[in-house]
Design an enzyme around this catalytic site. Sequence first.
Site, PDB file in Angstrom:
ATOM      1  N   LYS A   1       0.878  -1.178   0.000  1.00  0.00           N
ATOM      2  CA  LYS A   1       0.000   0.000   0.000  1.00  0.00           C
ATOM      3  C   LYS A   1       0.911   1.222   0.000  1.00  0.00           C
ATOM      4  O   LYS A   1       1.600   1.501   0.973  1.00  0.00           O
ATOM      5  CB  LYS A   1      -0.894  -0.013   1.243  1.00  0.00           C
ATOM      6  CG  LYS A   1      -1.693   1.271   1.450  1.00  0.00           C
ATOM      7  CD  LYS A   1      -2.772   1.420   0.410  1.00  0.00           C
ATOM      8  CE  LYS A   1      -3.593   2.677   0.674  1.00  0.00           C
ATOM      9  NZ  LYS A   1      -2.853   3.929   0.428  1.00  0.00           N
TER      10      LYS A   1
ATOM     11  N   ARG B   1      -3.759   8.530  -4.441  1.00  0.00           N
ATOM     12  CA  ARG B   1      -4.495   7.647  -5.354  1.00  0.00           C
ATOM     13  C   ARG B   1      -4.835   8.451  -6.607  1.00  0.00           C
ATOM     14  O   ARG B   1      -5.317   9.586  -6.540  1.00  0.00           O
ATOM     15  CB  ARG B   1      -5.766   7.157  -4.665  1.00  0.00           C
ATOM     16  CG  ARG B   1      -6.621   6.184  -5.498  1.00  0.00           C
ATOM     17  CD  ARG B   1      -6.089   4.785  -5.416  1.00  0.00           C
ATOM     18  NE  ARG B   1      -6.909   3.846  -6.182  1.00  0.00           N
ATOM     19  CZ  ARG B   1      -7.986   3.220  -5.714  1.00  0.00           C
ATOM     20  NH1 ARG B   1      -8.403   3.445  -4.475  1.00  0.00           N
ATOM     21  NH2 ARG B   1      -8.643   2.352  -6.470  1.00  0.00           N
TER      22      ARG B   1
ATOM     23  N   ARG C   1      -8.582  10.872  -6.437  1.00  0.00           N
ATOM     24  CA  ARG C   1      -9.774  10.169  -5.966  1.00  0.00           C
ATOM     25  C   ARG C   1     -10.944  11.123  -5.771  1.00  0.00           C
ATOM     26  O   ARG C   1     -12.105  10.746  -5.898  1.00  0.00           O
ATOM     27  CB  ARG C   1      -9.446   9.454  -4.653  1.00  0.00           C
ATOM     28  CG  ARG C   1     -10.573   8.590  -4.141  1.00  0.00           C
ATOM     29  CD  ARG C   1     -10.159   7.864  -2.890  1.00  0.00           C
ATOM     30  NE  ARG C   1     -11.265   7.789  -1.952  1.00  0.00           N
ATOM     31  CZ  ARG C   1     -11.170   7.362  -0.715  1.00  0.00           C
ATOM     32  NH1 ARG C   1     -10.005   6.974  -0.253  1.00  0.00           N
ATOM     33  NH2 ARG C   1     -12.213   7.323   0.072  1.00  0.00           N
TER      34      ARG C   1
ATOM     35  N   GLU D   1      -1.028   4.923  -8.043  1.00  0.00           N
ATOM     36  CA  GLU D   1      -0.589   5.871  -7.025  1.00  0.00           C
ATOM     37  C   GLU D   1       0.430   6.826  -7.626  1.00  0.00           C
ATOM     38  O   GLU D   1       1.354   6.411  -8.334  1.00  0.00           O
ATOM     39  CB  GLU D   1       0.057   5.106  -5.862  1.00  0.00           C
ATOM     40  CG  GLU D   1       0.099   5.866  -4.569  1.00  0.00           C
ATOM     41  CD  GLU D   1      -1.118   5.601  -3.698  1.00  0.00           C
ATOM     42  OE1 GLU D   1      -1.169   6.175  -2.595  1.00  0.00           O
ATOM     43  OE2 GLU D   1      -1.998   4.833  -4.115  1.00  0.00           O
TER      44      GLU D   1
ATOM     45  N   ARG E   1     -16.864   0.144  -1.505  1.00  0.00           N
ATOM     46  CA  ARG E   1     -15.876  -0.295  -0.530  1.00  0.00           C
ATOM     47  C   ARG E   1     -16.364  -1.632   0.034  1.00  0.00           C
ATOM     48  O   ARG E   1     -16.955  -1.712   1.107  1.00  0.00           O
ATOM     49  CB  ARG E   1     -15.716   0.733   0.591  1.00  0.00           C
ATOM     50  CG  ARG E   1     -14.519   0.458   1.504  1.00  0.00           C
ATOM     51  CD  ARG E   1     -14.552   1.361   2.727  1.00  0.00           C
ATOM     52  NE  ARG E   1     -14.473   2.770   2.407  1.00  0.00           N
ATOM     53  CZ  ARG E   1     -13.342   3.423   2.179  1.00  0.00           C
ATOM     54  NH1 ARG E   1     -12.187   2.781   2.218  1.00  0.00           N
ATOM     55  NH2 ARG E   1     -13.363   4.718   1.903  1.00  0.00           N
TER      56      ARG E   1
END
Length: 534
Positions: free
Chosen positions: A236, A241, A256, A284, A397
């Site tokens: 991560k 993002r 995002r 990213e 999500r």
Amino acid sequence: MTMDALAALCDRIASAAARTRKLNLLADYLRTLDDGDLARAVRFLSGSPLPDGRKLSVGAATLRAAAASATGWDLELIRFCSRVAGDSAEIIALLMAGRSAGLPLSLSGAEQHLLALAAERSKARKQKLIEQWLLAYAPLTLKYLLKTLTGMLRIGLQAKLVEEAIARASAQPLELVRAASNRSGDLAEVALAARHQTLDRIQARLFHPLDFMLAKPLESMPDGVLDSGPWWVEDKYDGIRCQLHAAHGKVRLFTRGQEDVTASYPDLTVPLSAIHPPLILDGELLVWRDGAPQSFNALQQRLARKRLTPALLAECPVAFIAYDLLYAGQTLLLNEPLERRRALLESLPLQPPIHIAPQRRLASPQELDALFEAARARRNEGLLLKRAGSLYEAGRRGGAWIKVKRALATLDVVITAAEQGRGRRATMLSDYTFAVRDGSRFLNIGKAYSGLTDEEIRQLTRLLKSLATERFGRVVLVRPEVVLEVAFDGIQKSPRHKSGFAMRFPRILRWRKDKPPEEIDTLDRVREIYVASL
């Protein structure tokens, strides 16, 4: 249909507490409109009032100046009232009561006014046009015309609710409406297609951001969470993002939050202009130096910079870490399984500054701790787990992606200000600004609202009101006596706070009733954490 009717609808939606009530009001209204007004109303309600998608660059200062000229009220008084209310359109509409002619205004007429305003380059001329509106139309109509102009309706009407109302008004499945909206990026087009049952004809469109798939955050891994595997695991990354759109020499970068940040990263977009086959990458954006990704603190030096010097570009070069492929070969890939999207991603002839995120199969849950520590050693935030065979669930999500992040550290801080909440917390002080100690001073370092129970918030509200020293609108300044323990994912430099630093993703762990403010953490401790993260 008139703008007056739309304004009345917006007022009813704003006063409706229940989401279902808002939905029913909007769906019933949309059914009454002809095609032209349906498109206009949806554009107005979704914050993009112009047919060509242009933004209306009119600030609150111009609105207030027009109101001062139309009413004769003092500009400073209007500014003060707007600041207290937090809404210039609301205040201006109240000031126009009894002063405007109250003429009717159609939706097409409102659209023509906005188009004329967009065509004006002169700030003075824009102000004059708005002043003419103020003198012509009813206060309630003006209130929502100005809110439409600024793109801030503030009536509890999110884009997802508008999509749901379109589905209900047209008797179309909600999932089809949302999928078409994601492909198109134009809710007015979607509303018309839903009405005429042609949603399947809407094709994916490049250079508008698709909804991002989101990962479920976990700091620990409860038993059974990974039983639905197998799983793939990636680092991560500690950047922003980002979605990269490229085709025929054109490149766009979207965050995002769907903000276009292309102009801020010429060192990334210029090399990528050589990409010709259309594609959309999810990944990213971060600083890449010495052959490795750097922490967010390095990227922070590039954020919100209006001027990019050669020295800054050399010191903080950016790269794009691609970990998913959403569109390629004129095909939207969201409904393809993860392994298929990954294989296509790895087959692309990508070169730096694009790097493909390494991915490996998770052998067992027992590996997670070691993999997490290895990711942290590489200056990354943690791990991202992706369930094998998962589709790209845009805007959701779910449990198909899991991000494993653990707090970098915790600090004991003291509350210096509190803000009135919204919704069910509207009567409570629920958003807390807090500080660390620097000698005899307390210097702000962040703000958080999550982590306490409703009962604790009620108790804190009573206590903080008794400690209040000043009030500015919704914000109350308080004597620094209440101590909280706050967890966070990082420390970054920040000119917004007097401490010179800000926490990243702070969340309240507990109310430290046992600790006096003289014993909270210090600015020196904050500096130590920051330096260690570099």
